[in-house]
Design an enzyme around this catalytic site. Structure first.
Site, PDB file in Angstrom:
ATOM      1  N   THR A 186      37.205  40.233  39.050  1.00  0.00           N
ATOM      2  CA  THR A 186      37.503  41.033  37.744  1.00  0.00           C
ATOM      3  C   THR A 186      38.735  40.521  37.091  1.00  0.00           C
ATOM      4  OG1 THR A 186      38.884  42.885  38.996  1.00  0.00           O
ATOM      5  CG2 THR A 186      36.595  43.342  38.500  1.00  0.00           C
ATOM      6  N   CYS A 194      40.923  37.193  42.376  1.00  0.00           N
ATOM      7  CA  CYS A 194      40.556  38.388  41.970  1.00  0.00           C
ATOM      8  C   CYS A 194      39.497  38.284  40.814  1.00  0.00           C
ATOM      9  CB  CYS A 194      41.686  39.156  41.343  1.00  0.00           C
ATOM     10  SG  CYS A 194      41.162  40.658  40.459  1.00  0.00           S
ATOM     11  N   ASN A 248      39.526  35.809  48.649  1.00  0.00           N
ATOM     12  CA  ASN A 248      40.010  37.050  48.631  1.00  0.00           C
ATOM     13  C   ASN A 248      39.098  37.797  49.765  1.00  0.00           C
ATOM     14  OD1 ASN A 248      39.355  39.478  45.390  1.00  0.00           O
ATOM     15  ND2 ASN A 248      40.971  39.549  47.369  1.00  0.00           N
ATOM     16  N   ASN A 279      38.018  48.279  35.487  1.00  0.00           N
ATOM     17  CA  ASN A 279      39.322  48.449  35.953  1.00  0.00           C
ATOM     18  C   ASN A 279      40.464  47.726  35.355  1.00  0.00           C
ATOM     19  OD1 ASN A 279      38.676  45.714  36.850  1.00  0.00           O
ATOM     20  ND2 ASN A 279      39.516  46.030  39.042  1.00  0.00           N
ATOM     21  N   CYS A 288      35.532  45.559  42.346  1.00  0.00           N
ATOM     22  CA  CYS A 288      35.997  44.270  42.938  1.00  0.00           C
ATOM     23  C   CYS A 288      34.928  43.451  42.564  1.00  0.00           C
ATOM     24  CB  CYS A 288      36.338  44.633  44.160  1.00  0.00           C
ATOM     25  SG  CYS A 288      37.170  43.183  44.951  1.00  0.00           S
TER      26      CYS A 288
END
Length: 282
Positions: free
Chosen positions: A217, A215, A14, A156, A82
């Protein structure tokens, strides 16, 4: 904006472009973010990590001297947090002597996140609680496959779907969800399968970036949703247990470890791969 020093790094592939703006003199526009993240015309990345002192962030009311991670998705939109990006952010700050480790607090739009550099080179991040939501959501992919999804808040929004074969899904365009009102500002959509005891495989379509190799999270959301679904201990009751429950989550870019307990922890690699200068359009 002129010429700007940058670094490029990734956490389980990422990838992010890091910009240091200590005094908040060079905020980036959405157009500049899109150009920098463009994989053909720019540097290329899933997002921008802008390092700025907290006192220069208007919405920040915490420690004014803390390093704040101003995170932008590849499309220029703002994101609260993030999990992979914060590890790359800390790796860069420590490598450049901008902060001392191994314990580094970082300001984010989801609050302060405490990080720790481990002896094996990985970085462990206190992610806060992972809250499984009660709303029922139905997620559909571009190839018209539909799944019941679990909403999870990790600072998030996430919608976690369970399926037998995440690799077989079409994630070339954004999944849709119903009811749309559950995630009015968009959502990160994870597709998860069990690969063994406390081991999960995941693919993800991130809002503002598209399908990414990982990702952070999202891996926390996936573990929390799986844990909650299988009734080992319902997520709201995890705080009562002193021994964390650990999951390995495999993503296309590698593997991370998620611990669920009083709060969630994410542990994984962070690598700086390049440094240079860029001259984005004004």
């Amino acid at each position: 904006m002129g010429r700007w020093a940058f670094a490029k790094g990734h956490g389980t592939e990422n990838d992010f472009v890091i910009l240091v703006d200590r005094d908040g003199a060079n905020p980036v526009t959405a157009e500049q973010v899109r150009w920098i993240c463009n994989r053909r015309a720019g540097i290329g990345g899933d997002g921008i990590l802008r390092a700025v002192r907290g006192r220069h962030v208007p919405e920040w009311d915490g420690d004014p001297e803390i390093w704040f991670m101003d995170y932008r998705n590849a499309d220029g939109s703002i994101a609260e947090m993030c999990g992979n990006g914060i590890r790359v952010f800390v790796r860069y700050l420590v490598d450049e002597g901008l902060t001392e480790g191994p314990l580094v607090p970082v300001g984010t739009r989801a609050g302060v996140r405490e990080t720790e550099g481990l002896s094996d080179g990985r970085i462990r991040v206190a992610m806060g609680p992972a809250r499984v939501l009660s709303e029922q959501v139905r997620v559909s992919t571009a190839d018209q496959q539909a799944f019941d999804a679990v909403g999870v808040d990790v600072g998030n929004p996430h919608a976690v779907s369970f399926c037998a074969d995440p690799d077989g899904l079409d994630l070339r365009s954004a999944p849709t969800w119903e009811p749309a009102a559950v995630f009015p500002h968009g959502v990160n959509a994870e597709f998860v399968a069990e690969r063994g005891p406390h081991r999960l495989a995941m693919r993800v379509f991130e809002r503002g970036s598209g399908e990414t190799r990982s990702c952070g999270t999202g891996t926390v959301a996936a573990a929390a949703a799986w844990h909650d679904r299988h009734g080992v201990v319902a997520t709201p009751d995890l705080a009562a247990h002193t021994t964390p429950v650990r999951y390995q989550v495999d993503v296309p870019g590698g593997s991370v470890e998620v611990e669920l307990g009083e709060q969630a922890y994410l542990t994984g690699p962070a690598v700086i791969v390049a440094r240079g200068e860029l001259s984005p359009p004004t």
